[in-house]
Design a protein around this motif. Sequence first.
Motif, mmCIF file in Angstrom:
data_model
loop_
_atom_site.group_PDB
_atom_site.id
_atom_site.type_symbol
_atom_site.label_atom_id
_atom_site.label_comp_id
_atom_site.label_asym_id
_atom_site.label_seq_id
_atom_site.Cartn_x
_atom_site.Cartn_y
_atom_site.Cartn_z
ATOM 1 N N GLN A 100 -7.369 -28.491 10.733
ATOM 2 C CA GLN A 100 -6.365 -27.869 11.600
ATOM 3 C C GLN A 100 -6.711 -26.396 11.846
ATOM 4 N N LEU A 101 -7.176 -25.724 10.802
ATOM 5 C CA LEU A 101 -7.568 -24.316 10.946
ATOM 6 C C LEU A 101 -8.718 -24.175 11.955
ATOM 7 N N LEU A 102 -9.654 -25.127 11.913
ATOM 8 C CA LEU A 102 -10.754 -25.138 12.876
ATOM 9 C C LEU A 102 -10.198 -25.234 14.301
ATOM 10 N N CYS A 103 -9.255 -26.160 14.505
ATOM 11 C CA CYS A 103 -8.627 -26.284 15.826
ATOM 12 C C CYS A 103 -7.916 -24.988 16.211
ATOM 13 N N ASP A 104 -7.286 -24.337 15.226
ATOM 14 C CA ASP A 104 -6.532 -23.109 15.500
ATOM 15 C C ASP A 104 -7.432 -22.015 16.046
ATOM 16 N N ILE A 105 -8.596 -21.812 15.416
ATOM 17 C CA ILE A 105 -9.452 -20.714 15.884
ATOM 18 C C ILE A 105 -10.105 -21.043 17.228
ATOM 19 N N ALA A 130 5.773 -21.969 19.090
ATOM 20 C CA ALA A 130 4.457 -21.482 18.656
ATOM 21 C C ALA A 130 3.979 -22.449 17.579
ATOM 22 N N ILE A 131 2.702 -22.402 17.279
ATOM 23 C CA ILE A 131 2.120 -23.443 16.438
ATOM 24 C C ILE A 131 2.641 -23.437 15.001
ATOM 25 N N LEU A 132 2.593 -24.603 14.394
ATOM 26 C CA LEU A 132 3.069 -24.800 13.023
ATOM 27 C C LEU A 132 2.153 -24.097 12.016
ATOM 28 N N GLY A 133 0.858 -24.204 12.216
ATOM 29 C CA GLY A 133 -0.085 -23.640 11.248
ATOM 30 C C GLY A 133 -0.195 -24.518 10.022
ATOM 31 N N PRO A 134 -1.151 -24.214 9.152
ATOM 32 C CA PRO A 134 -1.458 -25.120 8.039
ATOM 33 C C PRO A 134 -0.649 -24.879 6.762
ATOM 34 N N PHE A 135 0.355 -23.977 6.768
ATOM 35 C CA PHE A 135 0.996 -23.638 5.492
ATOM 36 C C PHE A 135 2.458 -24.041 5.381
ATOM 37 N N TYR A 136 2.907 -24.930 6.258
ATOM 38 C CA TYR A 136 4.292 -25.404 6.161
ATOM 39 C C TYR A 136 4.448 -26.335 4.968
ATOM 40 N N PRO A 238 -5.592 -12.057 6.993
ATOM 41 C CA PRO A 238 -6.710 -12.845 7.497
ATOM 42 C C PRO A 238 -6.490 -14.322 7.171
ATOM 43 N N ILE A 239 -6.686 -15.197 8.123
ATOM 44 C CA ILE A 239 -6.634 -16.624 7.819
ATOM 45 C C ILE A 239 -7.752 -16.910 6.812
ATOM 46 N N PRO A 240 -7.594 -17.927 5.961
ATOM 47 C CA PRO A 240 -8.608 -18.163 4.935
ATOM 48 C C PRO A 240 -9.983 -18.330 5.595
ATOM 49 N N TRP A 257 -8.176 -12.092 11.520
ATOM 50 C CA TRP A 257 -6.815 -11.571 11.328
ATOM 51 C C TRP A 257 -5.784 -12.201 12.247
ATOM 52 N N ARG A 258 -4.593 -12.375 11.696
ATOM 53 C CA ARG A 258 -3.422 -12.754 12.477
ATOM 54 C C ARG A 258 -2.425 -11.607 12.404
ATOM 55 N N PRO A 259 -1.704 -11.316 13.491
ATOM 56 C CA PRO A 259 -0.638 -10.317 13.396
ATOM 57 C C PRO A 259 0.464 -10.843 12.469
ATOM 58 N N ILE A 262 6.571 -14.429 11.138
ATOM 59 C CA ILE A 262 7.462 -15.262 10.328
ATOM 60 C C ILE A 262 7.574 -16.603 11.038
ATOM 61 N N HIS A 263 7.355 -17.687 10.274
ATOM 62 C CA HIS A 263 7.434 -19.032 10.854
ATOM 63 C C HIS A 263 8.861 -19.568 10.787
ATOM 64 N N PHE A 264 9.227 -20.366 11.801
ATOM 65 C CA PHE A 264 10.518 -21.041 11.801
ATOM 66 C C PHE A 264 10.371 -22.462 12.328
ATOM 67 N N SER A 290 -6.167 -14.200 15.829
ATOM 68 C CA SER A 290 -7.325 -15.093 15.685
ATOM 69 C C SER A 290 -7.009 -16.551 16.018
ATOM 70 N N VAL A 291 -5.705 -16.902 16.116
ATOM 71 C CA VAL A 291 -5.373 -18.291 16.481
ATOM 72 C C VAL A 291 -4.557 -18.364 17.784
ATOM 73 N N PHE A 292 -4.476 -17.243 18.529
ATOM 74 C CA PHE A 292 -3.964 -17.230 19.900
ATOM 75 C C PHE A 292 -2.528 -17.759 20.040
HETATM 76 C C1 MBD Z 1 -1.534 -19.211 9.527
HETATM 77 O O1 MBD Z 1 -0.747 -18.551 8.653
HETATM 78 C C2 MBD Z 1 -0.948 -19.647 10.632
HETATM 79 O O2 MBD Z 1 0.348 -19.381 10.790
HETATM 80 C C3 MBD Z 1 -1.677 -20.334 11.595
HETATM 81 C C4 MBD Z 1 -1.002 -20.763 12.834
HETATM 82 C C5 MBD Z 1 -3.002 -20.595 11.392
HETATM 83 C C6 MBD Z 1 -3.613 -20.156 10.250
HETATM 84 C C7 MBD Z 1 -2.886 -19.472 9.304
#
Ligand code: MBD
Length: 338
Positions: A100-105, A130-136, A238-240, A257-259, A262-264, A290-292
């Motif tokens: 998923q992280l690969l798809c994100d970048i 906005a996207i869920l991301g990998p840490f939910y 920074p994303i891992p 880097w990501r700005p 807060i996820h919801f 970095s994940v747009f």
């Molecule tokens: C994150 O914390 C995140 O929210 C997203 C979308 C992708 C990678 C790490």
Amino acid sequence: MGQLMQLVDPIMDRAMAPGQGATKNRTPEKPQYDTDFTTRVIAATGSKAHPRLAEIMPSLLRHLHDFAREVGLTVAEWASAIDLINACGKMSDDRRNETQLLCDILGLESLVDEITSKKLATSTTETPSAILGPFYRNDAPLLPNGSSVVHNLTPSVPWYNQAVADSAYVTGRVLSCASGGGARTPLRNAIVDVWHTAPNGLYEQQDTDQPEMNLRGRFATDADGRYSLYCLRPVAYPIPDDGPAGQLLALLDRHPWRPGHIHFIVSAAGHRSLTTQIFDSRDEYINNDSVFAVKEELIVKFVPREGDPKAKWALEYDFVLGPMQEEVEETDQSAAFL
Ligand code: MBD
Ligand code: FE
């Protein structure tokens, strides 16, 4: 001959006399690939194929094959891509989703998020997703309104001072735009599920020093549709980048880097659940995620909070949900291919 003709002249030259130009600046002739190949691969799909797959695979195969032909993809290059995807799979578990992280970048999660929300949205007044991301994590504790998601914060925590400086009270309403005509009605008993990183830039499951479910919680709205909680202003992180996604970033000369965000996930009966993020306007990466995932409507300004020993900052943010649309969402149900 006028001025305009002088400007177009060189272009006309190239367009009209390709043979002459080519002697100076010779490009090797394009190889001729089997013109029938992609058609045969597409035609291999059987009549009892999964309907949605039967619909989308011809396009996927065409783009995939055209890509390989266009760039002249070699076996060695294809094999490294296979290694990369396999390495993503091997690294993934319920704490880390590297694929998923690969798809994100690559912007793919943000793109499919935009496509999905444009398919389903009934009104432009809905809060953008906005996207869920990998840490939910889906089992965050249900906490009373007005409580804090910051647990076990003592002066011995390395980021104690920053947590105090960034302490924030966040409140707002969950509203429905289902009745149309621009009206927004408060939704009681909506669930606001929230998660963010600690000031060290790590989510709780990435960090053995944080207590279980730190900086995560679910809040149910009251009769006025209001939720409220204490949390922290989010920091850029920074994303891992210690896995294949990070290697690819480095090969592309990109930063991880990501700005601060807060996820919801906001959900309410009869409404489409909203997965989104809010972004702190102070962040230096706000235009360089970095994940747009950043959208204008999701950028927020925290304001100083007076007279509250628990929070230095305050933010009021309303979420607007649209109605559930069963017919459209059925297609999504059939997406569980495997
Ligand atoms: C994150 O914390 C995140 O929210 C997203 C979308 C992708 C990678 C790490
Ligand atoms: Fe995140």
